[in-house]
Design an enzyme around this catalytic site. Sequence first.
Site, PDB file in Angstrom:
ATOM      1  N   SER A   1       0.784  -0.915   0.194  1.00 20.51           N
ATOM      2  CA  SER A   1       0.297   0.177  -0.252  1.00 20.51           C
ATOM      3  C   SER A   1       1.585   1.014  -0.309  1.00 20.51           C
ATOM      4  O   SER A   1       1.707   1.110   0.735  1.00 20.51           O
ATOM      5  CB  SER A   1      -0.728   0.075   1.040  1.00 20.51           C
ATOM      6  OG  SER A   1      -1.598   0.964   1.053  1.00 20.51           O
TER       7      SER A   1
ATOM      8  N   HIS B   1       2.305  12.184  -1.110  1.00 20.69           N
ATOM      9  CA  HIS B   1       1.688  13.465  -0.948  1.00 20.69           C
ATOM     10  C   HIS B   1       2.705  14.446  -1.567  1.00 20.69           C
ATOM     11  O   HIS B   1       3.945  14.740   0.079  1.00 20.69           O
ATOM     12  CB  HIS B   1       1.701  14.179   0.850  1.00 20.69           C
ATOM     13  CG  HIS B   1       0.776  12.526   1.190  1.00 20.69           C
ATOM     14  ND1 HIS B   1      -0.897  13.052   0.539  1.00 20.69           N
ATOM     15  CD2 HIS B   1       0.575  12.013   2.398  1.00 20.69           C
ATOM     16  CE1 HIS B   1      -1.380  11.951   1.402  1.00 20.69           C
ATOM     17  NE2 HIS B   1      -1.387  11.102   1.954  1.00 20.69           N
TER      18      HIS B   1
ATOM     19  N   HIS C   1      -2.427   6.981  -4.854  1.00 19.63           N
ATOM     20  CA  HIS C   1      -2.577   6.177  -3.756  1.00 19.63           C
ATOM     21  C   HIS C   1      -2.813   4.712  -4.302  1.00 19.63           C
ATOM     22  O   HIS C   1      -3.274   5.065  -5.332  1.00 19.63           O
ATOM     23  CB  HIS C   1      -3.535   6.433  -2.436  1.00 19.63           C
ATOM     24  CG  HIS C   1      -4.173   5.226  -2.155  1.00 19.63           C
ATOM     25  ND1 HIS C   1      -5.947   3.886  -2.786  1.00 19.63           N
ATOM     26  CD2 HIS C   1      -4.344   3.967  -1.109  1.00 19.63           C
ATOM     27  CE1 HIS C   1      -5.451   2.783  -2.238  1.00 19.63           C
ATOM     28  NE2 HIS C   1      -4.510   2.995  -1.333  1.00 19.63           N
TER      29      HIS C   1
ATOM     30  N   ARG D   1      -3.482  -6.442  -3.176  1.00 21.89           N
ATOM     31  CA  ARG D   1      -3.539  -6.897  -2.228  1.00 21.89           C
ATOM     32  C   ARG D   1      -3.818  -8.730  -2.180  1.00 21.89           C
ATOM     33  O   ARG D   1      -5.243  -8.506  -3.006  1.00 21.89           O
ATOM     34  CB  ARG D   1      -4.608  -6.600  -0.750  1.00 21.89           C
ATOM     35  CG  ARG D   1      -5.388  -6.276  -1.412  1.00 21.89           C
ATOM     36  CD  ARG D   1      -6.618  -5.326  -0.420  1.00 21.89           C
ATOM     37  NE  ARG D   1      -7.245  -4.962  -0.914  1.00 21.89           N
ATOM     38  CZ  ARG D   1      -8.091  -4.287  -1.820  1.00 21.89           C
ATOM     39  NH1 ARG D   1      -6.747  -3.756  -2.377  1.00 21.89           N
ATOM     40  NH2 ARG D   1      -9.118  -3.482  -2.081  1.00 21.89           N
TER      41      ARG D   1
ATOM     42  N   HIS E   1      -6.766   7.698 -17.142  1.00 23.41           N
ATOM     43  CA  HIS E   1      -7.393   7.336 -17.057  1.00 23.41           C
ATOM     44  C   HIS E   1      -7.143   6.402 -18.114  1.00 23.41           C
ATOM     45  O   HIS E   1      -7.577   5.144 -18.484  1.00 23.41           O
ATOM     46  CB  HIS E   1      -9.080   8.343 -17.415  1.00 23.41           C
ATOM     47  CG  HIS E   1      -9.801   8.356 -15.941  1.00 23.41           C
ATOM     48  ND1 HIS E   1     -10.184   7.369 -15.099  1.00 23.41           N
ATOM     49  CD2 HIS E   1      -9.769   9.345 -15.130  1.00 23.41           C
ATOM     50  CE1 HIS E   1     -10.664   8.034 -14.037  1.00 23.41           C
ATOM     51  NE2 HIS E   1      -9.998   9.161 -13.680  1.00 23.41           N
TER      52      HIS E   1
ATOM     53  N   HIS F   1     -20.824  12.071   3.597  1.00 29.84           N
ATOM     54  CA  HIS F   1     -20.683  12.601   4.403  1.00 29.84           C
ATOM     55  C   HIS F   1     -20.844  14.867   4.224  1.00 29.84           C
ATOM     56  O   HIS F   1     -20.779  14.956   4.475  1.00 29.84           O
ATOM     57  CB  HIS F   1     -20.083  13.172   5.819  1.00 29.84           C
ATOM     58  CG  HIS F   1     -18.382  12.966   5.718  1.00 29.84           C
ATOM     59  ND1 HIS F   1     -18.333  12.019   5.387  1.00 29.84           N
ATOM     60  CD2 HIS F   1     -17.623  13.447   5.843  1.00 29.84           C
ATOM     61  CE1 HIS F   1     -16.876  12.098   5.656  1.00 29.84           C
ATOM     62  NE2 HIS F   1     -16.890  12.833   5.764  1.00 29.84           N
TER      63      HIS F   1
ATOM     64  N   GLY G   1      -5.243  -6.212  14.254  1.00 28.32           N
ATOM     65  CA  GLY G   1      -4.044  -5.896  15.292  1.00 28.32           C
ATOM     66  C   GLY G   1      -2.962  -5.480  14.683  1.00 28.32           C
ATOM     67  O   GLY G   1      -1.656  -5.861  15.158  1.00 28.32           O
ATOM     68  N   GLY G   2      -2.237  -4.548  13.644  1.00 25.64           N
ATOM     69  CA  GLY G   2      -1.732  -4.534  12.581  1.00 25.64           C
ATOM     70  C   GLY G   2      -1.062  -3.352  13.371  1.00 25.64           C
ATOM     71  O   GLY G   2      -1.523  -2.974  13.957  1.00 25.64           O
ATOM     72  N   ARG G   3       0.221  -3.083  12.268  1.00 25.37           N
ATOM     73  CA  ARG G   3       0.856  -1.715  13.114  1.00 25.37           C
ATOM     74  C   ARG G   3       0.829  -0.264  13.218  1.00 25.37           C
ATOM     75  O   ARG G   3       0.769  -0.023  11.984  1.00 25.37           O
ATOM     76  CB  ARG G   3       2.356  -2.251  12.573  1.00 25.37           C
ATOM     77  CG  ARG G   3       3.452  -1.182  13.268  1.00 25.37           C
ATOM     78  CD  ARG G   3       4.806  -1.625  12.016  1.00 25.37           C
ATOM     79  NE  ARG G   3       5.687  -0.763  13.078  1.00 25.37           N
ATOM     80  CZ  ARG G   3       6.720   0.539  12.688  1.00 25.37           C
ATOM     81  NH1 ARG G   3       6.097   0.367  11.178  1.00 25.37           N
ATOM     82  NH2 ARG G   3       7.529   1.166  13.279  1.00 25.37           N
TER      83      ARG G   3
END
Length: 305
Positions: free
Chosen positions: A95, A99, A109, A113, A148, A178, A261-263
């Site tokens: 991943s 920036h 981004h 996976r 694209h 939102h 429980g990832g970092r």
Amino acid sequence: MTDQAPDPVAVKAFLMQLQSEICAGLENLDGARFIRDAWEKESGGGGISRVLEGGQVFEKAGVNFSHVFGSKLPGSATARNPELAGRGFQAMGVSLVIHPHNPYVPTSHANIRFFIAESESAEPIWWFGGGFDLTPYYGFREDTVHWHRSARDICAPFGDAVYPKLKKWCDDYFYLPHRDEQRGVGGLFYDDLNEWGFERSFDFTRRVGQGFLNQYLPIVERRRETPFGEREKQFQLYRRGRYVEFNLIHDRGTMFGLQSGGRTESILMSLPPQVSWRYNWQPEPGTAEAELYEVYLKPQDWAEK
């Protein structure tokens, strides 16, 4: 002929190589170097976080590899796939989030996976997921069309219907309900990919991962020297707030990482180093800032422009 059985070892080798290739490409453009931070997860697995900060071009860039496993899935996974309850699992991926300093260079981004859940009494359940998206602060038709069309070219060998489907999936996913806003101009997004079989699904995922730099770096090169002032910088910081909101409220990868429980330091690597919020701010009509909202944050068929 039957399809190849899922091969997590081959996928892991590809992902680690992809991380190295992307870091090298970004280093060559920027001149700065990534720091390398290897970590282990007590309950199983680990990863390598690689972060570049304070470069000439990139204010912050992170490219993470992770491979975690365990005997029980978190609620974020079993809620969508109840058949996974009680199975052991492996989840691995690369991943990245970039920036840039210059507000005329877009944030980007990408994520690749692979997931597999196994039990002694049943066939494994597995899938690939991933994609990439572009988040400009100032819109450029040339850049958006290039982005694209490159995505469409990646999808073309897999059928004419693939790009429109994954393009719409990306538009739908990277949306802030939102705010009633798109996060950016989109790209590709897919999940739960296994209907093509392992070999073809893995081939597609390789093309997505390896195609990222070919799409993104030409845009960076075109915009990196564009002059800017305090107005543009403040707008960049304001729009980065939308990026933070999406990642912390809506992103399934963030939720899975935290619940499994990832970092935490690696999971939240995607957040920008500087960001701002302004109360009820609206762009002035007729400005480049207003054009971003009126044109570029409206989903459309950019590949056909």
